[in-house]
Motif scaffolding. Sequence first.
Motif, PDB file in Angstrom:
ATOM      1  N   ALA A   1     -13.340 -13.237  14.050  1.00 33.77           N
ATOM      2  CA  ALA A   1     -13.916 -12.053  14.329  1.00 33.77           C
ATOM      3  C   ALA A   1     -13.022 -10.988  14.043  1.00 33.77           C
ATOM      4  CB  ALA A   1     -14.498 -11.838  15.636  1.00 33.77           C
ATOM      5  N   GLY A   2     -11.736 -11.092  14.433  1.00 29.64           N
ATOM      6  CA  GLY A   2     -10.763 -10.317  14.254  1.00 29.64           C
ATOM      7  C   GLY A   2     -10.217 -10.257  12.846  1.00 29.64           C
ATOM      8  N   ILE A   3     -10.038 -11.269  12.050  1.00 34.21           N
ATOM      9  CA  ILE A   3      -9.489 -11.467  10.672  1.00 34.21           C
ATOM     10  C   ILE A   3     -10.603 -10.864   9.605  1.00 34.21           C
ATOM     11  CG2 ILE A   3     -10.137 -13.777  10.194  1.00 34.21           C
ATOM     12  CD1 ILE A   3      -7.106 -11.775   8.760  1.00 34.21           C
ATOM     13  N   LEU A   4     -11.918 -11.069  10.114  1.00 37.90           N
ATOM     14  CA  LEU A   4     -13.161 -10.469   9.490  1.00 37.90           C
ATOM     15  C   LEU A   4     -13.059  -9.154   9.337  1.00 37.90           C
ATOM     16  CD1 LEU A   4     -15.986 -12.880  10.330  1.00 37.90           C
ATOM     17  CD2 LEU A   4     -14.864 -12.769   8.053  1.00 37.90           C
ATOM     18  N   ALA A   5     -12.705  -8.440  10.326  1.00 34.28           N
ATOM     19  CA  ALA A   5     -12.718  -6.882  10.589  1.00 34.28           C
ATOM     20  C   ALA A   5     -11.522  -6.557   9.792  1.00 34.28           C
ATOM     21  CB  ALA A   5     -12.694  -6.594  12.051  1.00 34.28           C
ATOM     22  N   TYR A   6     -10.438  -7.087   9.916  1.00 32.45           N
ATOM     23  CA  TYR A   6      -9.180  -6.725   9.289  1.00 32.45           C
ATOM     24  C   TYR A   6      -9.363  -6.699   7.738  1.00 32.45           C
ATOM     25  CZ  TYR A   6      -4.288  -6.677   7.597  1.00 32.45           C
ATOM     26  OH  TYR A   6      -3.110  -6.412   6.493  1.00 32.45           O
ATOM     27  N   THR A   7      -9.878  -7.856   7.434  1.00 32.20           N
ATOM     28  CA  THR A   7     -10.037  -8.060   6.006  1.00 32.20           C
ATOM     29  C   THR A   7     -10.899  -7.278   4.971  1.00 32.20           C
ATOM     30  OG1 THR A   7      -9.381 -10.572   6.038  1.00 32.20           O
ATOM     31  CG2 THR A   7     -10.423  -9.852   4.199  1.00 32.20           C
ATOM     32  N   LYS A   8     -11.887  -6.768   5.886  1.00 32.48           N
ATOM     33  CA  LYS A   8     -12.908  -5.863   5.470  1.00 32.48           C
ATOM     34  C   LYS A   8     -12.230  -4.431   5.229  1.00 32.48           C
ATOM     35  CE  LYS A   8     -16.914  -8.716   6.466  1.00 32.48           C
ATOM     36  NZ  LYS A   8     -18.073  -8.653   7.572  1.00 32.48           N
ATOM     37  N   SER A   9     -11.530  -4.150   6.395  1.00 35.01           N
ATOM     38  CA  SER A   9     -10.905  -2.816   6.449  1.00 35.01           C
ATOM     39  C   SER A   9     -10.058  -2.733   5.219  1.00 35.01           C
ATOM     40  CB  SER A   9      -9.992  -2.467   7.712  1.00 35.01           C
ATOM     41  OG  SER A   9      -9.001  -3.476   7.675  1.00 35.01           O
ATOM     42  N   LEU A  10      -9.542  -3.740   4.291  1.00 32.48           N
ATOM     43  CA  LEU A  10      -8.654  -3.503   3.210  1.00 32.48           C
ATOM     44  C   LEU A  10      -9.287  -3.003   2.059  1.00 32.48           C
ATOM     45  CD1 LEU A  10      -6.770  -7.054   3.395  1.00 32.48           C
ATOM     46  CD2 LEU A  10      -5.986  -4.879   4.183  1.00 32.48           C
ATOM     47  N   GLY A  11     -10.507  -3.371   1.799  1.00 32.98           N
ATOM     48  CA  GLY A  11     -11.317  -2.799   0.675  1.00 32.98           C
ATOM     49  C   GLY A  11     -11.471  -3.822  -0.158  1.00 32.98           C
ATOM     50  N   ALA A  12     -12.251  -3.754  -1.177  1.00 34.52           N
ATOM     51  CA  ALA A  12     -12.548  -4.893  -1.879  1.00 34.52           C
ATOM     52  C   ALA A  12     -11.412  -5.294  -2.877  1.00 34.52           C
ATOM     53  CB  ALA A  12     -13.876  -4.514  -2.829  1.00 34.52           C
TER      54      ALA A  12
ATOM     55  N   PRO B   1     -15.687 -11.720  20.660  1.00 37.95           N
ATOM     56  CA  PRO B   1     -15.069 -10.286  20.045  1.00 37.95           C
ATOM     57  C   PRO B   1     -13.873 -10.449  19.255  1.00 37.95           C
ATOM     58  CG  PRO B   1     -14.667 -10.727  22.433  1.00 37.95           C
ATOM     59  CD  PRO B   1     -15.517 -11.754  22.023  1.00 37.95           C
ATOM     60  N   PRO B   2     -13.531  -9.664  18.524  1.00 39.56           N
ATOM     61  CA  PRO B   2     -12.360  -9.580  18.066  1.00 39.56           C
ATOM     62  C   PRO B   2     -11.254  -9.524  18.774  1.00 39.56           C
ATOM     63  CG  PRO B   2     -13.702  -7.947  16.889  1.00 39.56           C
ATOM     64  CD  PRO B   2     -14.567  -8.372  18.267  1.00 39.56           C
ATOM     65  N   SER B   3     -10.191 -10.465  18.430  1.00 42.71           N
ATOM     66  CA  SER B   3      -8.933 -10.526  19.172  1.00 42.71           C
ATOM     67  C   SER B   3      -7.759 -10.968  18.403  1.00 42.71           C
ATOM     68  CB  SER B   3      -9.188 -11.573  20.384  1.00 42.71           C
ATOM     69  OG  SER B   3      -9.114 -12.851  20.026  1.00 42.71           O
TER      70      SER B   3
ATOM     71  N   VAL C   1      -3.764 -21.061  10.478  1.00 40.13           N
ATOM     72  CA  VAL C   1      -3.673 -20.802   9.198  1.00 40.13           C
ATOM     73  C   VAL C   1      -2.695 -19.530   8.948  1.00 40.13           C
ATOM     74  CG1 VAL C   1      -4.486 -20.800   6.793  1.00 40.13           C
ATOM     75  CG2 VAL C   1      -5.775 -22.162   8.396  1.00 40.13           C
ATOM     76  N   CYS C   2      -1.797 -19.545   7.779  1.00 39.29           N
ATOM     77  CA  CYS C   2      -1.237 -18.290   7.589  1.00 39.29           C
ATOM     78  C   CYS C   2      -0.924 -18.036   6.249  1.00 39.29           C
ATOM     79  CB  CYS C   2       0.301 -18.489   8.226  1.00 39.29           C
ATOM     80  SG  CYS C   2       1.617 -17.107   7.970  1.00 39.29           S
ATOM     81  N   GLY C   3      -1.072 -16.900   5.950  1.00 45.01           N
ATOM     82  CA  GLY C   3      -1.141 -16.455   4.635  1.00 45.01           C
ATOM     83  C   GLY C   3      -1.618 -15.098   4.173  1.00 45.01           C
ATOM     84  N   LYS C   4      -1.684 -14.701   2.787  1.00 49.99           N
ATOM     85  CA  LYS C   4      -2.083 -13.522   2.553  1.00 49.99           C
ATOM     86  C   LYS C   4      -3.731 -13.498   2.478  1.00 49.99           C
ATOM     87  CE  LYS C   4       2.062 -11.805   0.531  1.00 49.99           C
ATOM     88  NZ  LYS C   4       2.794 -12.419   1.201  1.00 49.99           N
ATOM     89  N   VAL C   5      -4.499 -12.425   2.828  1.00 50.99           N
ATOM     90  CA  VAL C   5      -5.847 -12.275   2.803  1.00 50.99           C
ATOM     91  C   VAL C   5      -6.265 -11.440   1.935  1.00 50.99           C
ATOM     92  CG1 VAL C   5      -6.061 -13.201   5.320  1.00 50.99           C
ATOM     93  CG2 VAL C   5      -6.107 -10.894   4.710  1.00 50.99           C
ATOM     94  N   ILE C   6      -7.637 -11.631   1.456  1.00 52.35           N
ATOM     95  CA  ILE C   6      -8.297 -10.762   0.563  1.00 52.35           C
ATOM     96  C   ILE C   6      -9.647 -10.632   0.791  1.00 52.35           C
ATOM     97  CG2 ILE C   6      -8.605 -12.767  -1.103  1.00 52.35           C
ATOM     98  CD1 ILE C   6      -8.095 -10.547  -3.524  1.00 52.35           C
ATOM     99  N   TYR C   7     -10.411  -9.423   0.525  1.00 55.18           N
ATOM    100  CA  TYR C   7     -11.664  -9.216   0.678  1.00 55.18           C
ATOM    101  C   TYR C   7     -12.408  -9.367  -0.792  1.00 55.18           C
ATOM    102  CZ  TYR C   7     -16.139  -7.199   2.436  1.00 55.18           C
ATOM    103  OH  TYR C   7     -17.481  -7.046   2.822  1.00 55.18           O
ATOM    104  N   TYR C   8     -12.457 -10.574  -1.284  1.00 60.94           N
ATOM    105  CA  TYR C   8     -12.820 -11.007  -2.425  1.00 60.94           C
ATOM    106  C   TYR C   8     -14.120 -10.386  -2.986  1.00 60.94           C
ATOM    107  CZ  TYR C   8     -13.123 -13.977  -6.938  1.00 60.94           C
ATOM    108  OH  TYR C   8     -13.174 -14.360  -8.045  1.00 60.94           O
TER     109      TYR C   8
ATOM    110  N   PRO D   1     -14.595 -12.633   2.506  1.00 60.48           N
ATOM    111  CA  PRO D   1     -13.073 -12.226   3.209  1.00 60.48           C
ATOM    112  C   PRO D   1     -12.620 -13.871   3.136  1.00 60.48           C
ATOM    113  CG  PRO D   1     -14.988 -11.338   4.726  1.00 60.48           C
ATOM    114  CD  PRO D   1     -15.706 -12.270   3.661  1.00 60.48           C
ATOM    115  N   GLU D   2     -11.373 -13.932   2.611  1.00 62.00           N
ATOM    116  CA  GLU D   2     -10.756 -15.358   2.714  1.00 62.00           C
ATOM    117  C   GLU D   2      -9.281 -15.047   2.560  1.00 62.00           C
ATOM    118  OE1 GLU D   2     -10.801 -15.931  -2.195  1.00 62.00           O
ATOM    119  OE2 GLU D   2     -12.733 -16.518  -0.904  1.00 62.00           O
ATOM    120  N   PHE D   3      -8.609 -16.256   2.715  1.00 60.15           N
ATOM    121  CA  PHE D   3      -7.219 -16.340   2.362  1.00 60.15           C
ATOM    122  C   PHE D   3      -7.130 -16.473   0.706  1.00 60.15           C
ATOM    123  CE2 PHE D   3      -6.611 -17.873   6.677  1.00 60.15           C
ATOM    124  CZ  PHE D   3      -5.286 -17.246   6.998  1.00 60.15           C
ATOM    125  N   ALA D   4      -6.439 -15.688   0.305  1.00 65.05           N
ATOM    126  CA  ALA D   4      -6.049 -15.635  -1.332  1.00 65.05           C
ATOM    127  C   ALA D   4      -5.723 -17.212  -1.772  1.00 65.05           C
ATOM    128  CB  ALA D   4      -5.085 -14.744  -1.763  1.00 65.05           C
TER     129      ALA D   4
END
Length: 575
Positions: A351-362, A337-339, A432-439, A444-447
């Motif tokens: 699971a948590g970063i997938l949910a967060y990144t998708k919430s940003l929008g395309a 589960p997301p954590s 890993v640390c950085g800025k993420v984007i829903y490409y 969903p990925e690190f930019a």
Amino acid sequence: MKLRYILGVVLSACLFAGCSDDDEMIGGFKSISLDQTYLSIPEKGGDATVTITAKDSWSFDNNFTTIVKNSDGTRDTLHHPLPTWLTANVVSGAAGETKVTFHADATNGGREANLSITAGDRKQFVNVRQGSMEASDATCAEVIAGPDSKTYRVTGTVTAIANTTYGNWYLQDATGEVYIYGTLDKNGAAKNFLSLGIEVGDVVTVEGPKTTYNGTVELVDVTVIKIVKSLIKVVSAEETLPTAGGNFEVKVAYKGNGAYLTIPDEAKDWIQYKDTKFIAGEATMTESNPADTAVFQLSVAPNTGDTRKAALELKSYDGKKNSSVTYTVTQEGIANPPSGSGTKADPYNVAGILAYTKSLGADVTSENDIYVKGKISSIKYTYSAQYGTATYNISDDGQEDNVFVVYSSYFFNNEPWQDGQTQISVGDDVVVCGKVIYYGGNTPEFASKKSWLVSLNGKTSEGGESKVGADGSTIVTVAEFNAAPESSDVWYQLTGTVKNLKDNDQYGNFDLVDSTGSVYVYGVLSTKGGAKKEFQTLAAEKGIKEGSTLTIVGTRGSYNGKIEVMNAYFISVSN
């Protein structure tokens, strides 16, 4: 002299010879006697003395036992001549006269011990009682807090039956719950529990002595005083519902004025009531007041987190009494589960970063740098000196399902990789640390070139040890933990020596000490978010004891101004 007179004289002589002082029977036996066989010690505590006269050496028999848990989880049974609440100046002696003085500290109830003494091939018995043995009316909480060996009378609801031969079951009232270990039938016989007709939901009054076994409070071999049959009984078997959710029914039989269901507040966001069907019972020649049936129809929402449970309360009322039973709803959770919160101290899992990144929008890039932990599931490009970056997928379980792409990511310290530095491999654990984007609204990925490697298999730089602990926690010393701000969202990993651990500790409360200081640990669970009151089982399985070197993860809290490790869960132990 006539023959019958001669015989009389001879018989009289024999009788007098048979009653000589040397063979006088004292207390019923030739080899050992007691000046009294019943001793009483006041409830406030005190002493009582018995005089033993014996022709042989004597000793109290080892009729009392205690259970000791070993570090490997096994148990040993130790035998003693006295119960734990009673002491004596001597427990054995030589031939002759010996005064044995018993002592008991104060108690708030009655208790007694039947002691046996062996001298040669003979036994004598003495009963030592302290206080009154009359049953004390009590709540479950008062039983739990009271002394062992005291007899209690308590009334509560049957919540579960563990054994129907001996009669082992759970009794609960508004103050707590106690375990009934052994139930006598109407004739005082054991192993005949079913004859009593006790069922879950019945309100039962029992009477019996308290004991504590392995941290569990028990009333042993109880006598049933009263049974008030429940007006409602669950007919449906409890089941586990799937992660996807769906509909289910709970069927009950009831004899009150209707049946009612209550969903607990904490479960109302995932359990929904839909409808109730009532079916009237039909009278028979043998039963003029048959039970009616109610079928409650409910649904559960899809579960995107851990396995979850809720206890539905079902009631019926007949104008005089109110009966209630529970039905436990269990729904499976997802494997990972997301954590996390995306911080350095609390990274997202995949699971948590997938949910967060998708919430940003395309095609929206996060404003802040986000920390993510995972396991490398595949590698598209390893690090190269030409580009200084690598591209690979990470997931929570190392499989190629539900992956997050680490795209053109730099090495440690946000710097390009150089020849000779450590290379990544499938199966490595990374942060890993950085800025993420829903490409493109698809990936969903690190930019690109906006992330870097923080931790690789526990290391934060070439040759350096990671400060990132289990589940993305921050590894700290006790002193660093004590100096950190109080927060329930930031997790820390600590390692230290277990001090001041009490026997039979169900929760795991103790001091954790390292070279920098000491901190109080308020409870340890086997896993993050696990059940309470399981520390004894965990300690037995893992060998946790006084002096062990223990690693835990927890948050920093305080109580009455005292710093505490809270929400702690087990990581590892060494002795």
